[in-house]
Design an enzyme around this catalytic site. Structure first.
Site, PDB file in Angstrom:
ATOM      1  CB  CYS A   1      24.818  34.480  74.032  1.00  0.00           C
ATOM      2  SG  CYS A   1      23.072  34.876  73.965  1.00  0.00           S
TER       3      CYS A   1
ATOM      4  NE  ARG B   1      29.545  35.472  77.889  1.00  0.00           N
ATOM      5  CZ  ARG B   1      30.097  36.623  78.241  1.00  0.00           C
ATOM      6  NH1 ARG B   1      31.067  36.647  79.108  1.00  0.00           N
ATOM      7  NH2 ARG B   1      29.677  37.762  77.728  1.00  0.00           N
TER       8      ARG B   1
ATOM      9  CD1 TRP C   1      20.068  33.696  80.215  1.00  0.00           C
ATOM     10  CD2 TRP C   1      19.528  35.625  79.206  1.00  0.00           C
ATOM     11  NE1 TRP C   1      19.256  34.407  81.069  1.00  0.00           N
ATOM     12  CE2 TRP C   1      18.906  35.586  80.478  1.00  0.00           C
ATOM     13  CE3 TRP C   1      19.321  36.746  78.403  1.00  0.00           C
ATOM     14  CZ2 TRP C   1      18.109  36.623  80.958  1.00  0.00           C
ATOM     15  CZ3 TRP C   1      18.529  37.778  78.882  1.00  0.00           C
ATOM     16  CH2 TRP C   1      17.931  37.708  80.145  1.00  0.00           C
TER      17      TRP C   1
ATOM     18  CG  ASN D   1      27.037  38.076  73.853  1.00  0.00           C
ATOM     19  OD1 ASN D   1      25.893  38.152  74.282  1.00  0.00           O
ATOM     20  ND2 ASN D   1      28.098  38.411  74.574  1.00  0.00           N
ATOM     21  N   GLY D   2      24.617  39.712  72.039  1.00  0.00           N
ATOM     22  CA  GLY D   2      24.214  41.120  72.052  1.00  0.00           C
ATOM     23  C   GLY D   2      22.791  41.252  71.539  1.00  0.00           C
TER      24      GLY D   2
ATOM     25  CD  GLU E   1      24.988  39.909  97.389  1.00  0.00           C
ATOM     26  OE1 GLU E   1      24.172  40.614  96.780  1.00  0.00           O
ATOM     27  OE2 GLU E   1      25.685  39.047  96.830  1.00  0.00           O
TER      28      GLU E   1
ATOM     29  CE  LYS F   1      24.514  35.948  95.724  1.00  0.00           C
ATOM     30  NZ  LYS F   1      25.259  36.902  95.028  1.00  0.00           N
TER      31      LYS F   1
ATOM     32  CD  GLU G   1      21.847  35.298  92.637  1.00  0.00           C
ATOM     33  OE1 GLU G   1      21.795  35.675  91.470  1.00  0.00           O
ATOM     34  OE2 GLU G   1      22.702  35.701  93.434  1.00  0.00           O
TER      35      GLU G   1
ATOM     36  CG  HIS H   1       6.618  51.518 109.294  1.00  0.00           C
ATOM     37  ND1 HIS H   1       5.851  52.389 110.036  1.00  0.00           N
ATOM     38  CD2 HIS H   1       7.871  51.622 109.781  1.00  0.00           C
ATOM     39  CE1 HIS H   1       6.618  53.015 110.911  1.00  0.00           C
ATOM     40  NE2 HIS H   1       7.854  52.562 110.781  1.00  0.00           N
TER      41      HIS H   1
ATOM     42  CE  LYS I   1      29.779  35.632  87.297  1.00  0.00           C
ATOM     43  NZ  LYS I   1      29.380  35.702  88.709  1.00  0.00           N
TER      44      LYS I   1
HETATM   45  C1  F6R Z   1      23.811  38.092  91.701  1.00  0.00           C
HETATM   46  C2  F6R Z   1      24.557  38.582  90.567  1.00  0.00           C
HETATM   47  C3  F6R Z   1      23.995  39.716  89.795  1.00  0.00           C
HETATM   48  C4  F6R Z   1      25.139  40.662  89.352  1.00  0.00           C
HETATM   49  C5  F6R Z   1      24.591  41.751  88.419  1.00  0.00           C
HETATM   50  C6  F6R Z   1      25.670  42.706  88.008  1.00  0.00           C
HETATM   51  O1  F6R Z   1      24.489  37.049  92.331  1.00  0.00           O
HETATM   52  O2  F6R Z   1      25.606  38.075  90.253  1.00  0.00           O
HETATM   53  O3  F6R Z   1      23.025  40.397  90.507  1.00  0.00           O
HETATM   54  O4  F6R Z   1      25.712  41.219  90.491  1.00  0.00           O
HETATM   55  O5  F6R Z   1      24.034  41.156  87.285  1.00  0.00           O
HETATM   56  O6  F6R Z   1      26.684  42.057  87.324  1.00  0.00           O
HETATM   57  P1  F6R Z   1      28.102  42.714  87.142  1.00  0.00           P
HETATM   58  O7  F6R Z   1      28.731  42.825  88.498  1.00  0.00           O
HETATM   59  O8  F6R Z   1      28.850  41.773  86.252  1.00  0.00           O
HETATM   60  O9  F6R Z   1      27.888  44.064  86.530  1.00  0.00           O
END
Ligand code: F6R
Length: 605
Positions: free
Chosen positions: A2, A27, A75, A101-102, A478, A482, A485, A501, A600
């Protein structure tokens, strides 16, 4: 997860809080709320959905006045997104409001205890116990009541509290969740992230675990867990508001993709002197280690998968890469001869922090690769290398990932030099190739309009596959993440040799397979896999090196990227895939910067 913010000063708090929440929205964005202290009452506004809904409510409430307040964008973890569960939460007597937040792990126990005293709870959240307990503990001294309250809390928190009886005062406290104080003149702020403050002040103070801040318009006082006043240093932020804004781009994600050449440059250049990698931050004796573990989550883990390949190849030391949420519970075998590399853009990811603590308890040395300066992971690690990517706002990471990969590559070259596992010629050649990455990234970005055309051609595939081998496979992981998501399309990454397989059963006419073909040592093998999926009717979009002509006869479409060292391929190859994900999501009308269900900074388990 959050975002929280607070203001106390001589201006109306409402607009300042809402501005801060807009910047923190990445966030969490399922509901939002603000509370202000005015005269001797607390006024509150909440809205389910995005911060813009809250802004509408605020604009329709002209008497929402007050010069001291707190705000939150959520969130959801405990309880559905709703006005009732949105923060701030008010104590039953209406005297205190809190944003948090937490996660409060022992909330059920505290809640049951308070209910026995007849205190009624309104929401399903863990947060509400903080404010109810605070009101219960309050005997006239606001700070004492908060200190007594946080002493009972287990879990993680960054909190801000206002009181109807204490005009102009905000109390803030943190444990394992980020919290920053902004220092102004006659006005002061707090927030979970600098982006919320940077338009108001560039002077900030990072709070540490266990500390409490007493924020008034004139000053901010800090206390340790025992209530003793402590002095803290002010940090001056060097980046400006433009870094936290879209600068004319439609989305933060596109802006951040386009910023990669500069981000790579900022990460690389200060660390290269006379064709040598200089990591001043590392005073490490590499010879002491007999193995390396890399741990992280999501894209940072994918960067770790690339790092594993580069470090093993150059340093000839066993390297494992594992997602932090698994490693933390696996009782991993490691000791003081183990180097653990943790990777995190935010530096606040709960699973990564927990894995790091687990490894430390076994005697391992911790090296962190982090973007956010002063974040929890940066502070907890024995050594820290910063990726100088600048603020990353879009939920889907882009420049965060590429700068992580390049820093891992630089570490690998440096470590190989220390361990004498690399020849002088190979060392210099790697350094030169690393130095050329910003320019090559720029050339990969020049594919922008071609990638857009590809996205327009393939955007309606409901399910697709990314395949590759070795480094290309790490990039496939990756690229696939991308896409899924932000566009919500089903997508899987497969080691190209594994398809036969099982997964090849899913290949049917029209299915899009994105084939990554830059790892040239295994190109022939990947081409065989392309032929296998084509034989079953798949359409193939290949990413290959410029000059690779053979691929044009195999794939339906090709995106050609500049040639680079095989170990550095991921930094360049991921760029068209980021753009592809972006344009597919755009074509599908998705909310690119704030994809559904995601946030995020994942500060919960
Ligand atoms: C995907 C993405 C997430 C972060 C993951 C780790 O685009 O951003 O998969 O990579 O949540 O986040 P950090 O790097 O902040 O520990």
């Amino acid at each position: 997860m959050c975002g929280i913010t607070g203001y106390t000063g001589f201006n109306q708090a409402g607009p300042i809080l809402l501005e801060g929440l807009k910047r923190l929205e990445y966030r969490g964005y399922d509901s939002a709320g603000i509370a202000v202290q005015d005269e001797s009452e607390i006024k509150m506004l909440k809205a389910t959905g995005k911060v813009s809904h809250l802004v509408e409510k605020f604009e329709a409430t002209p008497d929402f006045t007050g010069v001291c307040g707190i705000g939150h964008t959520r969130w959801a973890t405990h309880g559905i997104p709703s006005d009732t569960n949105a923060h701030p939460h008010l104590s039953a007597d209406g005297k205190f409001a809190v944003v948090h937040n937490g996660i409060i792990e022992n909330f059920a126990e505290i809640r049951a205890e308070l209910q026995k005293y007849g205190i009624e709870f309104k929401s399903e959240t863990d947060t509400e116990v903080i404010v109810q307990l605070l009101a219960y503990n309050y005997k006239g001294n606001f700070k004492m009541a908060l200190m007594k309250t946080i002493a009972r809390l287990e879990g993680s928190y960054a909190i801000g509290v206002i009181s109807a009886d204490h005009p102009g005062t905000i109390l803030a406290a943190r444990l394992s969740s980020p919290l920053i104080i902004g220092i102004g003149i006659g006005e002061n702020y707090f927030a979970s992230d600098i982006t919320a403050l940077v338009s108001n002040t560039k002077n900030v103070i990072d709070m540490d675990d266990g500390e409490v801040a007493e924020i008034t318009p004139e000053e901010v006082k800090f206390y340790d867990h025992a209530g003793r006043e402590i002095n803290k240093e002010i940090r001056h932020i060097t980046w400006d508001i433009a870094s936290a804004e879209k600068s004319g781009y439609e989305h933060f994600m596109l802006k951040e993709i386009m910023e990669q050449p500069q981000a790579l440059k900022a990460t690389i250049e200060p660390r290269v002197k006379d064709e040598s990698i200089v990591l001043d931050e590392l005073n490490l004796d590499m010879k002491k280690f007999n193995r390396i573990h890399i741990t992280a989550c999501g894209s940072a883990y994918h960067a770790g998968c690339v790092g594993r390949g580069i470090i093993e190849s150059l340093c000839r030391i066993p390297v494992e890469a594992e997602v932090a949420s698994e490693l933390r519970y696996r009782d991993p075998i490691m000791d003081e001869k183990t180097l653990v590399i943790v990777i995190s853009q935010s530096g606040e990811t709960a699973d990564t922090i927990a894995a790091m603590k687990e490894c430390r308890s076994k005697g391992a040395t911790i090296l962190a690769i982090v973007n956010v300066v002063g974040s929890s992971i940066a502070k907890l690690a024995d050594y820290c290398l910063y990726t100088w990517a600048g603020p990353e706002i879009a939920v889907a990471t882009t420049k965060g990932y590429t700068t992580q990969v390049v820093l891992l590559a630089m570490f690998a070259v440096w470590a190989a030099g220390e361990m004498k596992t690399i020849s002088q010629g190979a060392y210099i050649s790697m350094v030169k190739d690393i130095m050329r990455l910003p320019e090559r990234a720029q050339r990969a970005l020049d594919l922008n309009s071609r990638v857009k055309t590809m996205a327009e051609k393939y955007f309606d595939n409901s399910s697709l596959f990314f395949i590759g081998r070795n480094m290309d496979y790490a990039v496939a992981l990756e690229g696939s993440l991308k896409l899924k998501e932000i566009s919500y399309l089903h997508s899987e990454a497969y080691a190209a040799g594994e398809l036969k397989h099982g997964t090849i059963a899913l290949i049917e006419p029209g299915r899009l397979v994105v084939a990554l073909c830059c790892y040239e040592k295994l190109l022939d093998k990947t081409i065989s896999n392309i032929q296998q999926v084509k034989a079953r009717g798949a359409r193939v979009l290949a990413v290959a090196h410029e000059g690779n002509r053979a691929i044009f006869t195999e794939a339906d479409d090709v995106l050609s990227v500049p040639v680079t060292d095989p170990l550095l391929v991921p930094v360049i190859e991921i760029i068209p895939l980021q753009l592809f994900a972006y344009y597919v999501a755009k074509k599908n009308g998705c909310d690119i910067d704030k994809p559904k269900n995601l946030a995020k900074s994942v500060t919960v388990e």
